[in-house]
Design a protein around this motif. Structure first.
Motif, PDB file in Angstrom:
ATOM      1  N   ARG A  21      23.652  51.663 -28.096  1.00  0.00           N
ATOM      2  CA  ARG A  21      22.513  52.389 -27.508  1.00  0.00           C
ATOM      3  C   ARG A  21      22.766  53.899 -27.519  1.00  0.00           C
ATOM      4  NH1 ARG A  21      18.378  49.672 -25.377  1.00  0.00           N
ATOM      5  NH2 ARG A  21      18.680  47.444 -25.136  1.00  0.00           N
ATOM      6  N   THR A  22      23.999  54.292 -27.267  1.00  0.00           N
ATOM      7  CA  THR A  22      24.349  55.715 -27.331  1.00  0.00           C
ATOM      8  C   THR A  22      24.119  56.236 -28.745  1.00  0.00           C
ATOM      9  OG1 THR A  22      25.929  55.496 -25.521  1.00  0.00           O
ATOM     10  CG2 THR A  22      26.198  57.397 -26.992  1.00  0.00           C
ATOM     11  N   ALA A  23      24.527  55.459 -29.745  1.00  0.00           N
ATOM     12  CA  ALA A  23      24.303  55.859 -31.139  1.00  0.00           C
ATOM     13  C   ALA A  23      22.810  55.981 -31.424  1.00  0.00           C
ATOM     14  CB  ALA A  23      24.956  54.864 -32.083  1.00  0.00           C
ATOM     15  N   LEU A  24      22.023  55.034 -30.936  1.00  0.00           N
ATOM     16  CA  LEU A  24      20.576  55.065 -31.182  1.00  0.00           C
ATOM     17  C   LEU A  24      19.891  56.248 -30.510  1.00  0.00           C
ATOM     18  CD1 LEU A  24      19.753  51.257 -30.992  1.00  0.00           C
ATOM     19  CD2 LEU A  24      19.571  52.742 -33.016  1.00  0.00           C
ATOM     20  N   VAL A  37      15.539  55.377 -27.702  1.00  0.00           N
ATOM     21  CA  VAL A  37      15.955  54.552 -26.561  1.00  0.00           C
ATOM     22  C   VAL A  37      15.157  54.953 -25.325  1.00  0.00           C
ATOM     23  CG1 VAL A  37      17.871  53.928 -25.036  1.00  0.00           C
ATOM     24  CG2 VAL A  37      18.252  54.141 -27.501  1.00  0.00           C
ATOM     25  N   ASP A  38      15.131  56.245 -25.022  1.00  0.00           N
ATOM     26  CA  ASP A  38      14.404  56.699 -23.830  1.00  0.00           C
ATOM     27  C   ASP A  38      12.894  56.563 -23.980  1.00  0.00           C
ATOM     28  OD1 ASP A  38      16.612  57.243 -22.226  1.00  0.00           O
ATOM     29  OD2 ASP A  38      16.876  59.218 -23.111  1.00  0.00           O
ATOM     30  N   LEU A  39      12.401  56.575 -25.219  1.00  0.00           N
ATOM     31  CA  LEU A  39      10.976  56.329 -25.441  1.00  0.00           C
ATOM     32  C   LEU A  39      10.602  54.867 -25.217  1.00  0.00           C
ATOM     33  CD1 LEU A  39      10.053  58.449 -28.578  1.00  0.00           C
ATOM     34  CD2 LEU A  39       9.160  58.714 -26.266  1.00  0.00           C
ATOM     35  N   GLY A  40      11.606  54.001 -25.157  1.00  0.00           N
ATOM     36  CA  GLY A  40      11.342  52.580 -24.952  1.00  0.00           C
ATOM     37  C   GLY A  40      10.957  51.856 -26.222  1.00  0.00           C
ATOM     38  N   LEU A  41      11.374  52.389 -27.376  1.00  0.00           N
ATOM     39  CA  LEU A  41      11.034  51.777 -28.656  1.00  0.00           C
ATOM     40  C   LEU A  41      12.005  50.662 -29.047  1.00  0.00           C
ATOM     41  CD1 LEU A  41      10.082  54.959 -30.732  1.00  0.00           C
ATOM     42  CD2 LEU A  41       8.608  53.507 -29.316  1.00  0.00           C
ATOM     43  N   VAL A  42      13.161  50.597 -28.389  1.00  0.00           N
ATOM     44  CA  VAL A  42      14.153  49.555 -28.669  1.00  0.00           C
ATOM     45  C   VAL A  42      13.807  48.331 -27.828  1.00  0.00           C
ATOM     46  CG1 VAL A  42      16.589  48.923 -28.496  1.00  0.00           C
ATOM     47  CG2 VAL A  42      15.938  51.222 -29.248  1.00  0.00           C
ATOM     48  N   TYR A  43      13.388  47.261 -28.502  1.00  0.00           N
ATOM     49  CA  TYR A  43      12.995  46.041 -27.799  1.00  0.00           C
ATOM     50  C   TYR A  43      14.133  45.048 -27.675  1.00  0.00           C
ATOM     51  CZ  TYR A  43       7.962  46.998 -27.589  1.00  0.00           C
ATOM     52  OH  TYR A  43       6.730  47.504 -27.299  1.00  0.00           O
ATOM     53  N   THR A  57      10.062  49.128 -32.197  1.00  0.00           N
ATOM     54  CA  THR A  57       8.627  49.317 -32.338  1.00  0.00           C
ATOM     55  C   THR A  57       8.329  50.805 -32.436  1.00  0.00           C
ATOM     56  OG1 THR A  57       6.475  48.540 -31.523  1.00  0.00           O
ATOM     57  CG2 THR A  57       7.997  49.461 -29.873  1.00  0.00           C
ATOM     58  N   MET A  58       7.102  51.116 -32.645  1.00  0.00           N
ATOM     59  CA  MET A  58       6.623  52.504 -32.649  1.00  0.00           C
ATOM     60  C   MET A  58       5.572  52.622 -31.545  1.00  0.00           C
ATOM     61  SD  MET A  58       8.257  54.015 -35.108  1.00  0.00           S
ATOM     62  CE  MET A  58       9.686  52.964 -35.353  1.00  0.00           C
ATOM     63  N   GLU A 105      13.663  59.501 -17.255  1.00  0.00           N
ATOM     64  CA  GLU A 105      13.905  60.840 -17.806  1.00  0.00           C
ATOM     65  C   GLU A 105      12.837  61.210 -18.825  1.00  0.00           C
ATOM     66  OE1 GLU A 105      16.284  58.389 -17.817  1.00  0.00           O
ATOM     67  OE2 GLU A 105      17.555  59.130 -16.196  1.00  0.00           O
ATOM     68  N   ALA A 106      12.430  60.248 -19.660  1.00  0.00           N
ATOM     69  CA  ALA A 106      11.395  60.518 -20.661  1.00  0.00           C
ATOM     70  C   ALA A 106      10.052  60.779 -19.989  1.00  0.00           C
ATOM     71  CB  ALA A 106      11.279  59.354 -21.641  1.00  0.00           C
ATOM     72  N   ARG A 107       9.714  59.967 -18.995  1.00  0.00           N
ATOM     73  CA  ARG A 107       8.441  60.192 -18.292  1.00  0.00           C
ATOM     74  C   ARG A 107       8.445  61.557 -17.622  1.00  0.00           C
ATOM     75  NH1 ARG A 107       9.190  54.743 -17.256  1.00  0.00           N
ATOM     76  NH2 ARG A 107       9.931  55.102 -15.147  1.00  0.00           N
ATOM     77  N   GLN A 108       9.563  61.943 -17.043  1.00  0.00           N
ATOM     78  CA  GLN A 108       9.672  63.253 -16.400  1.00  0.00           C
ATOM     79  C   GLN A 108       9.535  64.350 -17.440  1.00  0.00           C
ATOM     80  OE1 GLN A 108      13.341  63.928 -14.328  1.00  0.00           O
ATOM     81  NE2 GLN A 108      12.590  65.767 -13.323  1.00  0.00           N
ATOM     82  N   HIS A 109      10.170  64.188 -18.601  1.00  0.00           N
ATOM     83  CA  HIS A 109      10.121  65.165 -19.689  1.00  0.00           C
ATOM     84  C   HIS A 109       8.670  65.443 -20.098  1.00  0.00           C
ATOM     85  CE1 HIS A 109      11.121  67.115 -23.522  1.00  0.00           C
ATOM     86  NE2 HIS A 109      10.209  66.324 -24.065  1.00  0.00           N
TER      87      HIS A 109
END
Length: 114
Positions: A21-24, A37-43, A57-58, A105-109
């Motif tokens: 996950r860190t690599a992704l 990862v923070d966008l939630g695209l990794v299912y 996903t996209m 963090e992504a939602r806050q960003h």
């Protein structure tokens, strides 16, 4: 296998998933400037002795950067596994992505507070 052996395997599995996950997180969606990862695209992310499988996903099926993001995910995972291990990245559309999948963090960003 005894309980200690199971706990060790679970611990190693969790460590491997953390590394992957860190690599992704190095894979950035260039349209929004945030990692996948923070966008939630990794299912789904599964590691085994033979390799790694990723369901990704996209934000939209019409995403023009989809192929590039998949290729980058494959590359960072390939750099993170042992030689000879396979990397499979599958683009999936179910369930449909939604902002609720994003990290706090992504939602806050993006100014989308909790």
């Amino acid at each position: 296998m005894n309980l200690i052996g199971c706990q060790t395997m679970l611990s190693e599995s969790a460590q491997i998933e953390t590394i992957l996950r860190t690599a992704l997180r190095r894979v950035i969606d260039p349209e929004v400037g945030m990692n996948i990862v923070d966008l939630g695209l990794v299912y789904r992310l599964e590691a085994s002795e033979s390799g790694v499988e990723l369901d990704l996903t996209m934000t939209s099926p019409a995403c023009p950067m989809g192929e590039m993001i998949v290729a980058e995910a494959e590359a960072v995972l390939a750099d993170s596994v042992r030689p000879g291990q396979s990397v499979t990245v599958q683009l999936v559309w179910e369930p449909a992505w939604s902002p609720e999948r994003m990290s706090a963090e992504a939602r806050q960003h993006f100014g989308w507070g909790e």
